[in-house]
Design a protein around this motif. Structure first.
Motif, short mmCIF file in Angstrom:
data_model
loop_
_atom_site.label_atom_id
_atom_site.label_comp_id
_atom_site.label_asym_id
_atom_site.label_seq_id
_atom_site.Cartn_x
_atom_site.Cartn_y
_atom_site.Cartn_z
N LEU A 1 -4.30 11.63 0.95
CA LEU A 1 -3.87 10.79 2.07
C LEU A 1 -2.59 10.01 1.80
N ASP B 1 -10.85 16.69 -6.94
CA ASP B 1 -11.87 16.01 -6.15
C ASP B 1 -11.66 14.52 -5.92
N GLU B 2 -11.10 13.83 -6.91
CA GLU B 2 -11.04 12.38 -6.80
C GLU B 2 -9.82 11.89 -6.03
N ARG B 3 -8.96 12.80 -5.55
CA ARG B 3 -7.81 12.39 -4.77
C ARG B 3 -8.08 12.76 -3.31
N ALA B 4 -7.80 11.81 -2.40
CA ALA B 4 -8.15 12.03 -1.00
C ALA B 4 -7.11 12.87 -0.26
N MET C 1 -15.12 9.17 -1.50
CA MET C 1 -15.44 10.58 -1.26
C MET C 1 -16.14 11.21 -2.47
N GLY C 2 -15.66 10.87 -3.65
CA GLY C 2 -16.27 11.41 -4.88
C GLY C 2 -17.70 10.96 -5.05
N ARG C 3 -17.98 9.69 -4.70
CA ARG C 3 -19.35 9.17 -4.84
C ARG C 3 -20.28 9.81 -3.79
N ILE D 1 -10.19 5.66 -1.28
CA ILE D 1 -10.80 6.69 -0.44
C ILE D 1 -11.33 7.83 -1.31
N GLY D 2 -10.50 8.22 -2.29
CA GLY D 2 -10.94 9.25 -3.24
C GLY D 2 -12.20 8.82 -3.97
N GLU E 1 1.16 4.18 -2.93
CA GLU E 1 0.95 5.62 -2.71
C GLU E 1 2.10 6.44 -3.31
N ASP F 1 -5.54 1.18 -2.15
CA ASP F 1 -4.76 2.27 -1.57
C ASP F 1 -5.66 3.49 -1.42
N SER F 2 -5.09 4.66 -1.17
CA SER F 2 -5.93 5.82 -0.87
C SER F 2 -6.76 6.29 -2.08
N SER F 3 -6.48 5.74 -3.26
CA SER F 3 -7.33 6.04 -4.41
C SER F 3 -8.75 5.55 -4.16
N ARG G 1 -10.34 4.94 -11.92
CA ARG G 1 -10.94 5.74 -13.00
C ARG G 1 -12.08 5.00 -13.69
N ILE H 1 -7.34 1.81 6.22
CA ILE H 1 -7.21 3.03 5.41
C ILE H 1 -8.42 3.92 5.60
N ARG I 1 -15.09 4.42 -11.30
CA ARG I 1 -15.81 5.67 -11.14
C ARG I 1 -16.75 5.89 -12.32
N THR J 1 0.84 -1.21 0.00
CA THR J 1 0.00 0.00 0.00
C THR J 1 0.87 1.26 0.00
N LEU K 1 -8.27 6.08 8.59
CA LEU K 1 -7.36 7.22 8.46
C LEU K 1 -8.08 8.45 7.90
N ALA K 2 -9.09 8.19 7.07
CA ALA K 2 -9.73 9.27 6.32
C ALA K 2 -10.93 9.88 7.05
N PHE L 1 1.70 3.28 7.70
CA PHE L 1 1.89 1.87 7.36
C PHE L 1 3.35 1.43 7.43
N LYS M 1 -20.03 12.87 -2.73
CA LYS M 1 -20.36 14.20 -3.29
C LYS M 1 -21.42 14.07 -4.37
#
Lengths: 153, 111
Positions: A109, A104-107, B63-65, B59-60, A48, B55-57, B26, B88, B29, A44, B91-92, A117, B67
């Motif tokens: 983090l 918007d689509e990136r958190a 979050m996008g959904r 989370i993105g 990142e 991974d954190s993608s 992508r 993960i 989504r 992970t 964390l967010a 980690f 919104k």
């Protein structure tokens, strides 16, 4: 200290290579006999860092991502991920959770995940020159099955 | 990476599978949003039971959904997360913007 083993890979910053990058490191680190959880943490964190190179360092362009991984007798793995992209102007700000410049689509983090980690994380960057992320994790040494049998016998 | 979409009354369930990273997010989504924008469900359930890596993608993606659903007053619920994914998600602080089913609970259809 001299590493007991070392590997290096480099590849283009295409998003389809994200999976290759993290898997390559995971397969190498597997020699340290990590648990599934430890391996997943490393995968992970690498994912990142590689994604940062693609989304930020080489934004709107394709460059080369360099990964170097060293293993030590102590069970420590040191992973360095380097790019020659745009660099980070303000590292402190970039490392703040939820901060992102990628929309918007990136958190926002990425660094937070790497930090939590892995055991250690160091970021050095020069605007216009590139960024190097160095992280490490020590894999707990567990007695192997054959060693266990030896002591038992 | 795969997604299976199931619409039942006003609830759209997206059953996700495979590895979720910046590359695969992508496509996920696009598929979810296409259907969601058409049917405008009251609830969108993201089911992570088949996800082997995230991974954190991811989370993105969540979050996008959230919104998107807010545009028509809908809500997102995330279910069936492995401990790795929960790590993960925690964390967010996602529980601020959507419903997080804890402890590998499955989605209850009649809540």
């Amino acid at each position: 200290m001299k590493p007991m083993n070392e590997m290096a890979v480099s590849f283009l910053s295409c998003s389809s290579n994200e999976s290759f990058g993290r898997s390559a490191v995971a397969m190498f680190v597997a020699q340290l006999d990590p648990t599934i959880d430890e391996l997943s943490d490393i995968k992970t964190a690498v994912s990142e860092a590689v994604t940062n190179c693609i989304v930020h360092a080489y934004r709107d362009t394709i460059g080369i991502i360099y990964i170097n991984c060293k293993m030590f007798d102590s069970g420590k793995a040191v992973i360095r991920i380097r790019d020659k992209g745009c660099g980070i102007e303000n590292i402190k700000q970039a490392m703040q959770p939820l901060f992102t410049t990628a929309g918007d689509e990136r958190a926002g983090l990425g660094f937070a995940v790497m930090e939590s980690f892995m055991d250690s994380l160091r970021v050095s960057s020069k605007v216009g020159r590139g960024t190097t992320v160095t992280m490490s994790k020590t894999i707990a040494r567990r007695p192997r099955d054959d060693e266990k049998n030896k002591t038992a016998g | 990476m795969s997604v299976r979409l199931i619409l039942k009354e006003d609830k759209l369930t997206a059953i996700l599978g495979g590895e979720i990273d910046h590359h695969s997010a992508r496509e996920l989504r696009a598929e979810i949003d296409d259907t969601a924008a058409n049917v405008r469900p009251r609830r969108l359930v993201l089911d992570f039971s088949g996800v082997s890596f995230m991974d954190s993608s991811g989370i993105g993606l969540i979050m996008g959904r959230c919104k998107l659903m807010q545009l028509w007053g809908g809500r997102v619920k995330i279910v069936n997360m492995s401990p790795k994914i929960e790590k993960i998600v925690s964390l967010a602080g996602l529980d601020q913007i959507c419903t997080v089913a804890k402890g590998g609970k499955t989605d209850e259809t009649n809540e």
